[in-house]
Design an enzyme around this catalytic site. Structure first.
Site, short mmCIF file in Angstrom:
data_model
loop_
_atom_site.label_atom_id
_atom_site.label_comp_id
_atom_site.label_asym_id
_atom_site.label_seq_id
_atom_site.Cartn_x
_atom_site.Cartn_y
_atom_site.Cartn_z
N LYS A 177 0.85 -1.19 0.00
CA LYS A 177 0.00 0.00 0.00
C LYS A 177 0.89 1.24 0.00
CE LYS A 177 -1.74 3.05 2.72
NZ LYS A 177 -1.89 4.18 1.83
N GLY A 230 6.87 5.11 7.99
CA GLY A 230 6.02 6.29 8.09
C GLY A 230 6.22 6.97 9.42
N SER A 231 5.22 7.69 9.87
CA SER A 231 5.37 8.48 11.09
C SER A 231 5.32 7.58 12.33
CB SER A 231 4.26 9.53 11.17
OG SER A 231 3.01 8.87 11.23
N THR A 232 5.85 8.09 13.42
CA THR A 232 5.87 7.34 14.67
C THR A 232 4.44 7.08 15.15
OG1 THR A 232 8.02 8.23 15.20
CG2 THR A 232 6.72 7.43 17.06
N GLY A 235 2.98 4.38 13.01
CA GLY A 235 3.73 3.15 13.28
C GLY A 235 3.25 2.47 14.54
N GLU A 252 9.79 1.46 10.52
CA GLU A 252 10.83 2.47 10.32
C GLU A 252 10.13 3.82 10.42
OE1 GLU A 252 14.00 1.56 9.80
OE2 GLU A 252 13.53 -0.57 9.67
N CYS A 286 13.44 11.38 6.58
CA CYS A 286 13.44 10.86 7.95
C CYS A 286 14.81 11.01 8.59
CB CYS A 286 13.03 9.39 7.94
SG CYS A 286 14.03 8.39 6.84
N GLU A 384 9.67 16.67 14.86
CA GLU A 384 10.12 16.46 13.48
C GLU A 384 9.37 17.46 12.59
OE1 GLU A 384 8.79 12.84 11.48
OE2 GLU A 384 10.80 12.56 10.67
P1 NAD Z 1 2.26 8.48 7.65
O1 NAD Z 1 2.51 7.71 8.89
O2 NAD Z 1 1.22 9.52 7.67
O3 NAD Z 1 1.87 7.52 6.45
C1 NAD Z 1 2.71 6.45 6.04
C2 NAD Z 1 1.87 5.39 5.38
O4 NAD Z 1 1.00 4.83 6.35
C3 NAD Z 1 0.96 5.92 4.26
O5 NAD Z 1 0.91 4.99 3.22
C4 NAD Z 1 -0.37 6.03 4.96
O6 NAD Z 1 -1.48 5.96 4.09
C5 NAD Z 1 -0.32 4.83 5.87
N1 NAD Z 1 -1.25 4.87 7.00
C6 NAD Z 1 -1.83 5.94 7.57
N2 NAD Z 1 -2.65 5.55 8.57
C7 NAD Z 1 -2.56 4.19 8.63
C8 NAD Z 1 -3.14 3.21 9.48
N3 NAD Z 1 -4.00 3.52 10.44
N4 NAD Z 1 -2.79 1.92 9.28
C9 NAD Z 1 -1.88 1.57 8.33
N5 NAD Z 1 -1.34 2.47 7.49
C10 NAD Z 1 -1.65 3.76 7.65
O7 NAD Z 1 3.67 9.07 7.21
P2 NAD Z 1 3.98 10.03 5.95
O8 NAD Z 1 3.49 11.39 6.30
O9 NAD Z 1 3.53 9.38 4.70
O10 NAD Z 1 5.59 10.00 5.93
C11 NAD Z 1 6.37 10.83 6.70
C12 NAD Z 1 6.86 10.13 7.95
O11 NAD Z 1 7.55 8.94 7.58
C13 NAD Z 1 7.86 10.94 8.73
O12 NAD Z 1 7.62 10.82 10.10
C14 NAD Z 1 9.20 10.30 8.36
O13 NAD Z 1 10.23 10.50 9.29
C15 NAD Z 1 8.81 8.88 8.23
N6 NAD Z 1 9.78 8.15 7.41
C16 NAD Z 1 10.61 7.25 8.02
C17 NAD Z 1 11.58 6.58 7.28
C18 NAD Z 1 12.52 5.57 7.92
O14 NAD Z 1 13.18 4.81 7.20
N7 NAD Z 1 12.61 5.51 9.25
C19 NAD Z 1 11.70 6.84 5.91
C20 NAD Z 1 10.84 7.77 5.33
C21 NAD Z 1 9.88 8.41 6.09
#
Ligand code: NAD
Length: 489
Positions: A177, A230-232, A235, A252, A286, A384
């Site tokens: 996804k 994605g975001s903490t 996650g 991550e 990130c 962040e």
């Molecule tokens: P996000 O957490 O909003 O979304 C990430 C993904 O999760 C998207 O595909 C989103 O649709 C999905 N998502 C949202 N709600 C969900 C749920 N309830 N269940 C399952 N999936 C869900 O993050 P973002 O805004 O897309 O990305 C930015 C964040 O990602 C920042 O915090 C950044 O630091 C982090 N990031 C981390 C790394 C790493 O390797 N540690 C790499 C890139 C980005």
């Protein structure tokens, strides 16, 4: 430019989603409609998981030799290179990132795929023959099964490639996804994978929102492993979902990395590293080095150098080869970044560059922005920001630098600039993060694993360790010859 429209990619072909809605993606730089994706439903997820399950239990992919899987993945890497221009254009249009960084992403994605191909041939186990008379143990490494992969919007093709080819190399089948903002490259790469020879059902893509598709997928009873980036905040919700069925996960998450410059560093290189640390990928990264710590004895001169160079950052059209900072992902995110900048001013940090939304454009552009005299209690030190906003804090001693760097809820990456190997090694050991780099920044190679500690998550991505996330061990203990009875008659 025509608008790209994507159906769901399930069972090896593009199919209509079960819902009627669509998600419209407008370029964050121009406002033009560039793509439409299905607004996916739980039913779409169920179909994709079923296709992946059938492909795993009955299909050829897990049964192929490592060499055969490697050949397919290498063909996929070749196809990514031959379709580079198209993939780059999609990333620039949908993300708003500068084109020169998008080129690096696609080359990086192809490189990751090639590395994963090499691992497909190295999936080996262990044998013990020294564990007792007539006993042999074979510890084999097997594919973990059907995996759910969820990716963010900042590096769509690159982060996909930190997961998908590694999962496929292990013999897993995949439901991906992508982010609802930037799903285009996922569908393009899935189609290229099919062209390369990935069989039907082994790699499925379902677009949609996190609250519907993401939530249903990561809590699905038919999934064996979840890899999330994605975001903490999201996650931790995903880990809650996976725990319902006791499914293993790797998450991550966010970061707030320190970029520490000691007085004995190569200050020209460190100044370039300071800019890379915060302006690379619009600061939407990130592993950004968004907290710059400068040793007091060199601080005034070094900060003047960083500010002078940052003044030259070209903010604007992401398709322009000279652009350094493109458009932020959407208006909500731009508002979030401006809110952080306002908090920096209100809480008493010293604004030394920028601070405003770039005007005269429909796009979501923000000036390169620098705050000096940032203190640990300030919001911009702790949160962040995910934009082109640098926070500078001065320090005196090695102990001060380590204490400030570790004063964060995150633990993804940290950077050190010093010519003194003792300083590099002692500071690196004391930093609480999965990744430390010295005299370079946001660098890497497919062989090197990325992981977080604290609020940055757990599990590995890339490298041998990232590959092994998609595998599990099975121990087979065999007794040959007579076995001494435990309950003699
Ligand atoms: P996000 O957490 O909003 O979304 C990430 C993904 O999760 C998207 O595909 C989103 O649709 C999905 N998502 C949202 N709600 C969900 C749920 N309830 N269940 C399952 N999936 C869900 O993050 P973002 O805004 O897309 O990305 C930015 C964040 O990602 C920042 O915090 C950044 O630091 C982090 N990031 C981390 C790394 C790493 O390797 N540690 C790499 C890139 C980005």
């Amino acid at each position: 430019m025509s608008t790209r429209s994507y159906q769901q990619f399930i069972g090896g072909r593009f199919v209509d989603g079960s819902g009627s809605g669509s998600i419209e993606r407008r370029s964050p730089a121009t406002g033009d409609l560039v793509a439409r994706y299905c607004d996916g439903t739980p039913e779409d997820v169920d179909l994709a998981v079923e296709a992946a399950r059938i492909a795993f239990e009955e299909g050829p992919w897990p049964r192929m030799s490592g060499m055969e899987r490697a050949e397919v993945l290498n063909r996929l890497a070749d196809l990514m290179r031959t379709n580079r221009d198209r993939l780059v254009r999609i990333e620039v249009e949908e993300v708003g990132k500068p084109v020169r960084f998008a080129r690096g992403d696609i080359d990086g994605a192809a490189g990751l795929t090639r590395y994963a191909a090499s691992l497909a041939m190295q999936m080996a186990g262990l044998t013990y023959t020294n564990i007792g008379e007539g006993k042999t143990a074979l510890i084999s490494r097997e594919a973990v099964g059907v995996v759910a992969l969820v990716t963010p919007w900042n590096f769509p093709a690159l982060i996909l490639s930190q997961k998908v080819p590694f999962a496929l190399a292990a013999g897993c089948t995949v439901v991906l996804k992508p982010s609802e903002f930037t799903s285009g490259s996922a569908f393009e790469i899935a189609a290229l994978a099919a062209e390369a020879g990935v069989p039907a059902g082994a790699f499925n893509v379902v677009s949609g929102y996190g609250a519907t598709v993401g939530d249903h997928l990561t809590g699905h009873a038919g999934i064996d492993f979840v890899s999330f980036t994605g975001s903490t905040r999201t996650g931790s919700r995903v880990v809650g979902n996976t725990s319902r069925h006791l499914v293993k996960s790797s998450v991550e998450l966010g970061g707030k990395s320190a970029n520490i410059v000691f007085a004995d560093a190569d200050l020209e290189a460190a100044a370039d590293g300071a800019l890379m640390g915060v302006f690379f990928n619009n600061g939407e990264c990130c592993v950004s080095g968004s907290r710059l710590f400068v040793q007091s004895s060199i601080a005034d001169d070094f900060i003047a150098k960083v500010v002078a160079r940052s003044r030259k950052m070209k903010v604007g059209d992401p398709f322009d080869d000279d652009t350094d900072v493109g458009a932020l992902i959407d208006h909500n995110h731009l508002a979030k970044v401006t809110g952080f900048v306002r908090s920096g001013i209100e809480e008493g940090a010293q604004l030394v560059l920028g601070g405003n939304v770039a005007t005269g454009t429909v796009g979501h552009f923000h000036e390169a922005t620098i705050f000096d005299r940032v203190e640990p209690h300030m919001t911009i030190f702790r949160e962040e920001i995910f934009g082109p906003v640098l926070s500078i804090t001065r320090f005196d001693t090695v102990d001060d630098a380590v204490r400030l760097a570790n004063d964060t809820a995150y633990g993804l990456s940290n950077y050190i600039w010093s010519k003194n190997i003792d300083t590099v090694l002692t500071v690196a050991k004391r930093l609480k993060s999965g990744w430390v780099q010295a005299n370079t920044i946001i660098d890497g190679a497919p062989q090197l694993p990325l992981t977080g500690v604290k609020g940055s998550g757990f599990g590995y991505e890339m490298g041998q360790a990232g590959f092994e996330e998609f595998t599990q061990l099975k121990t087979l203990l065999i007794q040959t010859g007579p076995r001494a009875p435990v309950f003699p008659v």
